[in-house]
Design a protein around this motif. Structure first.
Motif, PDB file in Angstrom:
ATOM      1  N   ALA A 111       7.148 -60.752  47.716  1.00  0.00           N
ATOM      2  CA  ALA A 111       7.181 -59.940  45.898  1.00  0.00           C
ATOM      3  C   ALA A 111       8.176 -58.484  46.773  1.00  0.00           C
ATOM      4  CB  ALA A 111       7.126 -59.522  45.183  1.00  0.00           C
ATOM      5  N   MET A 112       7.646 -57.931  47.862  1.00  0.00           N
ATOM      6  CA  MET A 112       8.579 -56.511  47.842  1.00  0.00           C
ATOM      7  C   MET A 112      10.479 -56.227  47.414  1.00  0.00           C
ATOM      8  SD  MET A 112       6.414 -54.910  51.521  1.00  0.00           S
ATOM      9  CE  MET A 112       7.792 -53.942  51.714  1.00  0.00           C
ATOM     10  N   PRO A 113      11.054 -57.160  48.084  1.00  0.00           N
ATOM     11  CA  PRO A 113      12.492 -57.124  47.486  1.00  0.00           C
ATOM     12  C   PRO A 113      12.672 -56.815  47.195  1.00  0.00           C
ATOM     13  CG  PRO A 113      11.842 -59.247  49.781  1.00  0.00           C
ATOM     14  CD  PRO A 113      10.488 -58.723  49.058  1.00  0.00           C
ATOM     15  N   ALA A 114      11.980 -58.106  45.741  1.00  0.00           N
ATOM     16  CA  ALA A 114      12.487 -57.324  44.047  1.00  0.00           C
ATOM     17  C   ALA A 114      11.842 -56.170  43.417  1.00  0.00           C
ATOM     18  CB  ALA A 114      11.266 -58.165  43.190  1.00  0.00           C
ATOM     19  N   VAL A 115      10.930 -55.636  43.844  1.00  0.00           N
ATOM     20  CA  VAL A 115       9.585 -54.362  44.095  1.00  0.00           C
ATOM     21  C   VAL A 115      10.213 -53.721  44.274  1.00  0.00           C
ATOM     22  CG1 VAL A 115       7.540 -53.041  43.991  1.00  0.00           C
ATOM     23  CG2 VAL A 115       7.500 -55.292  43.889  1.00  0.00           C
ATOM     24  N   THR A 116      11.306 -53.282  45.610  1.00  0.00           N
ATOM     25  CA  THR A 116      11.581 -51.951  46.224  1.00  0.00           C
ATOM     26  C   THR A 116      13.138 -52.048  45.873  1.00  0.00           C
ATOM     27  OG1 THR A 116      10.685 -52.997  48.521  1.00  0.00           O
ATOM     28  CG2 THR A 116      13.055 -50.669  48.248  1.00  0.00           C
ATOM     29  N   PHE A 117      14.045 -53.408  45.259  1.00  0.00           N
ATOM     30  CA  PHE A 117      14.721 -53.178  44.456  1.00  0.00           C
ATOM     31  C   PHE A 117      15.155 -52.554  43.210  1.00  0.00           C
ATOM     32  CE2 PHE A 117      18.130 -54.980  41.240  1.00  0.00           C
ATOM     33  CZ  PHE A 117      19.602 -54.699  42.595  1.00  0.00           C
ATOM     34  N   GLY A 141      18.518 -63.393  44.221  1.00  0.00           N
ATOM     35  CA  GLY A 141      18.689 -63.111  45.267  1.00  0.00           C
ATOM     36  C   GLY A 141      16.501 -62.974  45.478  1.00  0.00           C
ATOM     37  N   VAL A 142      16.772 -61.829  44.006  1.00  0.00           N
ATOM     38  CA  VAL A 142      15.479 -60.992  43.651  1.00  0.00           C
ATOM     39  C   VAL A 142      14.710 -62.312  42.798  1.00  0.00           C
ATOM     40  CG1 VAL A 142      14.356 -59.701  42.233  1.00  0.00           C
ATOM     41  CG2 VAL A 142      16.524 -58.545  43.083  1.00  0.00           C
ATOM     42  N   SER A 143      15.074 -62.989  41.459  1.00  0.00           N
ATOM     43  CA  SER A 143      14.567 -64.023  41.299  1.00  0.00           C
ATOM     44  C   SER A 143      13.928 -65.314  41.904  1.00  0.00           C
ATOM     45  CB  SER A 143      15.528 -64.730  40.258  1.00  0.00           C
ATOM     46  OG  SER A 143      16.206 -63.815  39.668  1.00  0.00           O
ATOM     47  N   LEU A 146      11.269 -63.791  43.910  1.00  0.00           N
ATOM     48  CA  LEU A 146       9.831 -63.455  42.457  1.00  0.00           C
ATOM     49  C   LEU A 146       9.181 -65.279  42.457  1.00  0.00           C
ATOM     50  CD1 LEU A 146      11.208 -61.194  40.395  1.00  0.00           C
ATOM     51  CD2 LEU A 146       9.044 -61.077  41.955  1.00  0.00           C
ATOM     52  N   ALA A 147      10.478 -66.408  42.207  1.00  0.00           N
ATOM     53  CA  ALA A 147      10.222 -67.621  41.712  1.00  0.00           C
ATOM     54  C   ALA A 147       9.208 -68.223  43.231  1.00  0.00           C
ATOM     55  CB  ALA A 147      11.527 -68.219  41.249  1.00  0.00           C
ATOM     56  N   GLY A 148       9.442 -67.512  45.235  1.00  0.00           N
ATOM     57  CA  GLY A 148       8.525 -68.389  45.538  1.00  0.00           C
ATOM     58  C   GLY A 148       7.187 -67.776  45.259  1.00  0.00           C
ATOM     59  N   VAL A 149       6.865 -66.622  45.383  1.00  0.00           N
ATOM     60  CA  VAL A 149       5.719 -65.999  44.845  1.00  0.00           C
ATOM     61  C   VAL A 149       5.034 -66.883  43.839  1.00  0.00           C
ATOM     62  CG1 VAL A 149       4.238 -63.700  44.564  1.00  0.00           C
ATOM     63  CG2 VAL A 149       6.358 -63.605  45.783  1.00  0.00           C
ATOM     64  N   VAL A 323      13.102 -67.774  51.698  1.00  0.00           N
ATOM     65  CA  VAL A 323      14.178 -67.092  52.638  1.00  0.00           C
ATOM     66  C   VAL A 323      15.465 -68.023  51.633  1.00  0.00           C
ATOM     67  CG1 VAL A 323      15.379 -69.195  54.340  1.00  0.00           C
ATOM     68  CG2 VAL A 323      13.348 -68.397  54.412  1.00  0.00           C
ATOM     69  N   ALA A 324      15.958 -68.070  50.912  1.00  0.00           N
ATOM     70  CA  ALA A 324      17.134 -68.593  49.878  1.00  0.00           C
ATOM     71  C   ALA A 324      17.158 -67.243  49.058  1.00  0.00           C
ATOM     72  CB  ALA A 324      16.771 -69.728  49.031  1.00  0.00           C
ATOM     73  N   GLY A 325      16.566 -66.577  48.669  1.00  0.00           N
ATOM     74  CA  GLY A 325      16.199 -65.346  48.219  1.00  0.00           C
ATOM     75  C   GLY A 325      16.675 -64.356  48.633  1.00  0.00           C
ATOM     76  N   LEU A 326      16.447 -64.714  50.226  1.00  0.00           N
ATOM     77  CA  LEU A 326      16.088 -63.053  50.724  1.00  0.00           C
ATOM     78  C   LEU A 326      17.944 -63.453  51.441  1.00  0.00           C
ATOM     79  CD1 LEU A 326      16.523 -61.373  53.498  1.00  0.00           C
ATOM     80  CD2 LEU A 326      15.810 -63.586  54.737  1.00  0.00           C
TER      81      LEU A 326
END
Length: 383
Positions: A111-117, A141-143, A146-149, A323-326
């Motif tokens: 979830a760090m990419p979403a939170v950091t962004f 990507g952020v979505s 979050l969906a993956g988490v 990985v898709a979000g990454l």
């Protein structure tokens, strides 16, 4: 241009190496907790080991720059950064890891990419244009992250057999942590642990963003890293004493617990924090955070192999989304970077064209003057 490409390659390589090191941290830490060490005591030993390693190196290598570190304002910032991003985040994270598993801890970290962004956006370190393709890719990507988490947290699915049934580190108590075998009480503990991991990652993401801003003001990565290690060691000692006052339980044994302390203290804290600071300074906090899904893939395999943890279909589906979000976020940032470079190239080409035109014009003027001199000389000779 070649130097810029070299720095980009180094940033990508370092980001991958850091995630591999964090994979070892997830596995070793969980194994140590399964063997009964107090999480607060473990974090103190980890930070103390890192401080013992890094402090002499910093005193020798950066002795000329130590005076600049003695600013009360800078020391206060480093103390608060250590409190939020290391002491609070790591203690909260390790308590949650004790409640859950290495795979879940690694998954929730994505979830760090979403939170950091979001933090970087609030602090105006990042910008997004939803109508542009790059902005839409970053938001998508952020979505997806979050969906993956959410998939990993709330959907288990069928259980898959462990890769290695003869695990090296886990104990009989570790198997009880499998979600499929969770009772109502343990399920609540699992949910609480997941919530604590998310909260710890929020503190970690905030630390990454704030450290990125601090490095612009004070770019000495070594001193920044060492000062935070020392501050966090003191803070973690206070927390450990408050949590475990029976010092007989502080004793380290020659088992996986000692190995975990040395690995997390010397390799994770001592080496990774410095590499992470270099990567954040070079490419920004969101770039670094978007690589965290890789550690989930590595940890899912490693925890199954070494700890004999049971992996569920939900973890695999969530991993694919992560990985898709990454790569969606990375593509958006790459497209933005290319858009920023293009105007600079156009300006350079325009300036070169103007310079060429000026040079051609000056050459013509010199040619005309030479012709005039030749003509004058010819007239003088004729006279």
């Amino acid at each position: 241009m070649e130097e810029a490409n070299s720095n980009n390659s180094k940033a990508y390589l370092i980001a991958i190496i850091v995630q591999l090191i964090y994979t070892g941290m997830f596995v070793f830490s969980k194994a140590a907790f399964d063997h009964g060490i107090n999480t607060y005591v473990f974090i103190f030993y980890r930070q103390a080991a890192a401080s013992i390693l890094l402090l002499p190196i910093a005193l020798v290598a950066e002795r000329k720059n130590l005076r600049s570190l003695l600013s009360p304002r800078l020391l206060l910032k480093l103390f608060l950064l250590a409190l939020v991003g290391i002491t609070f985040s790591l203690n909260l994270y390790n308590v949650s890891l004790n409640f859950t598993s290495a795979t879940v801890a690694s998954a929730a970290t994505n979830a760090m990419p979403a939170v950091t962004f979001c933090f970087a956006l609030l602090l105006k370190m990042e910008s997004v244009r939803p109508r542009s393709s790059s902005g839409a890719a970053k938001l998508a990507g952020v979505s997806l992250c979050l969906a993956g988490v959410l998939v990993i947290a709330f959907y288990l699915g069928p259980a898959l057999s462990p890769v290695n049934h003869h695990h090296a580190f886990s104990t009989t108590g570790a198997a009880a942590a499998a979600p499929s075998a969770a009772t109502s009480s343990s399920r609540r503990t699992w949910v609480k642990g997941t919530f604590l991991i998310v909260l710890a990652n929020m503190a970690w993401s905030l630390w990454i963003v704030l450290q990125g801003r601090l490095l612009r003001e004070y770019p000495n990565k070594m001193l920044v890293t060492v000062a935070q290690c020392v501050f966090s060691a003191v803070q973690c000692f206070v927390a450990a004493v408050a949590a475990e006052r029976d010092f007989s339980k502080w004793q380290l044994r020659l088992d996986i617990t000692l190995l975990a302390v040395l690995y997390t203290g010397l390799v994770v804290t001592g080496v990774t924090y410095y590499l992470q600071a270099w990567c954040v300074e070079m490419k920004g906090p969101v770039f670094f955070a978007t690589w965290t899904p890789l550690s989930f893939v590595f940890t899912m395999f490693s925890s199954s192999f070494f700890l004999s943890e049971i992996v569920h279909l939900g973890s695999i589906v969530g991993g694919i989304l992560l990985v898709a979000g990454l790569y969606s976020v990375l593509w958006g940032k790459s497209k933005e970077a290319n858009r920023q470079i293009a105007p600079c190239d156009n300006n350079v080409n325009t300036a070169a064209a103007h310079a060429a035109d000026d040079g051609e014009e000056n050459s013509n003027q010199r040619h005309h003057k030479a012709q005039e001199k030749t003509a004058s000389a010819t007239i003088v000779e004729q006279v």
